[in-house]
Motif scaffolding. Sequence first.
Motif, mmCIF file in Angstrom:
data_model
loop_
_atom_site.group_PDB
_atom_site.id
_atom_site.type_symbol
_atom_site.label_atom_id
_atom_site.label_comp_id
_atom_site.label_asym_id
_atom_site.label_seq_id
_atom_site.Cartn_x
_atom_site.Cartn_y
_atom_site.Cartn_z
ATOM 1 N N ARG B 4 -2.953 -0.756 0.710
ATOM 2 C CA ARG B 4 -2.477 0.327 -0.131
ATOM 3 C C ARG B 4 -1.807 -0.182 -1.407
ATOM 4 N NH1 ARG B 4 1.807 4.784 1.840
ATOM 5 N NH2 ARG B 4 2.337 5.493 -0.253
ATOM 6 N N GLN B 8 -2.808 0.652 -5.082
ATOM 7 C CA GLN B 8 -1.805 1.329 -5.901
ATOM 8 C C GLN B 8 -1.675 0.620 -7.244
ATOM 9 O OE1 GLN B 8 2.176 1.005 -4.546
ATOM 10 N NE2 GLN B 8 2.640 3.155 -4.978
ATOM 11 N N SER B 12 -2.629 2.095 -10.844
ATOM 12 C CA SER B 12 -1.582 2.242 -11.851
ATOM 13 C C SER B 12 -2.031 1.638 -13.175
ATOM 14 C CB SER B 12 -0.272 1.639 -11.357
ATOM 15 O OG SER B 12 -0.321 0.236 -11.428
#
Lengths: 238, 417
Positions: B4, B8, B12
């Motif tokens: 994750r 992430q 981003s």
Amino acid sequence: MIRLQNIHKSYITGTNKLHVLKGIDLHIKEGELVSIMGSSGSGKSTLLNILGLLDNHDEGVYILNNQEIKSMSETKAAKLRNNLLGFVFQSFNLISFKNAMENVALPLYYQKVARKKRNKMALDYLDKMGLKDWAEHMPNELSGGQKQRVAIARSMITQPKIILADEPTGALDSKTSIEVMDLLKEINQSGITVIIVTHENDIAHMTDRIINLKDGRIESIIENNKINSKETIRVPQE
Amino acid sequence: MFDRDKWQEIFSTISKNKTRTVLTGFSVATGIFMLIFLLGAGRGLRNGMTSVFAQDATNSMQIYGGRTTKAYKGTPEGKRIQMVNADYLDLGRSIDKLDVISAMSYIPGAETISYKNNYGNFNVSPVHDTYKEIKNFDMLEGRFLNKKDIKENRKVVAIQDVVKEVLFPKETAINKLITINNIKFKVVGVFNQPSFDDNSREIYIPITVAQKIFNNNDYLRRISFTLQDISVEESKKVEQFITYQMAARHGFSREDKNALWIQNNIENSQQFSSLFSAIEMFVWIIGIFTILLGVIGVFNIMMIVVKERTKEIGIRKAIGASPSSVVGLILMEAIFITAASGYVGLITGVGLLEVINKFDLIYKIYPPAAIYFLNPQVDLGIAIGATIVLIVTGALAGFFPARKAASIRPIEALRDE
């Protein structure tokens, strides 16, 4: 904790060979609070890089935590850095798109600590720094002192044996500088070896021992508890 | 891989540079879209053309009598070459690798065909029973003409489905008697015949009957035959053999190209399929180059990303990121951008083909072209191949930037203000 014997380091830029460290002999014991001083070009950053396993030395023996450091793979160096060392930088070096808590938790990510657990630990450390309410804030929403405290929390979270601080107060005003130094002292009192690179005299004088570098050699080592007696230990020159 | 945190971080950075990412992705998407769409369209064109030309077996040849254009042994040019039954028998015996052979004669005069009060003008072709093997018939009811019909001069008939619709709009046609030039024929079969001529309304009767009743001669309009496992070169030899044979029988020059018309479907279909292979290859080249451009775009972007993130990568390394985790970060981002945008291109391409197919768009835009375009589709193999190409190119686009990122020395990165 740290033992350096006749460390040499040179950089090759084009056809020029720049001899930066010309034989450093140094012993830093566990739990010491040491500062390295010197003007720019004296080799203090290079020394810190070698101590921090960010760079390899050319010659000499470097023993860190009873382990001789020779040229090693990047992966192994990264692991040692992660487990043994904590870094604090002048410009804080927080990751801009992560909030304070995520920044503090990042070293644990590389230790494969589960997300929930590392975030909880990060919160605890932020709490110790008095920044619990700022956990969800992004670095650009924090003041310089707060950023440096977040960076210190990040360096502490892996419970390292040594904290290496490169000009930790360089970007801070004097009041905040003292706060940060107090924090580093506190960390030192918990048994962690702290090495601070600085060019500020007053900062250096808050440490137990000052190592003065000049032209790639140790010019002098000042024991601060003996500073009042003006006793200076001269290191024999080659 | 399905970490994750890694995702992430990838998202981003992507969301921080939306425009840049979208533009990069667009070029990859376009490449895949073009590849899929053009391949699908090419396939559709091939299907369409194949079905149009499928009315003649691809291993068949047809011979028509022509007119000489060269004087030969005292005969002036312009002599009409009339093929006869003897030619049919002779060729049937002498052609190498012959499969089946059928002749077609003709019936003179108006061909008004009627059943009770229904009537129409249809094309009546007298043929042998083997004609069924040369044309691609689809028997809907009953049977085609058979050997017995030919041998016993039976007055039977096989009719096309459109003919049946006219003569027997409400009843079955089999075993009914229809009238052709005042002579009654029994319907034995109804067939469907693929053709690019919408007006094709065919009726087939035994050639022997026609020659006896309508013509009273043994003239032939054409001779058709199929050959077994024959190469184009061999088929050309057969062509030459027939020309020489017929030249000797009918007395015309062997070099006279117009005395005899030979339609060589073996050669035609081979040219046809090599044309399509060439088109397909061309499409692949266009597609691959477009994808390549996209990949270079991704590569470029990733180089910039690495440059921009130098400091961040340095921080990560200082606090313990291994080189492999840094490589993974950059590589995954590159693969993600290529794979995601390529997938969009893939879906769009397949979707467009589906829409064209489902709503008959070609027919609506330009009806005459519609029959040349059938079932445009991309087979699973190509879709899977394209996906693999995407992943591989994504990895390729990310590899060098990732290696560059891994080689960043933390201390230099940290100094990089």
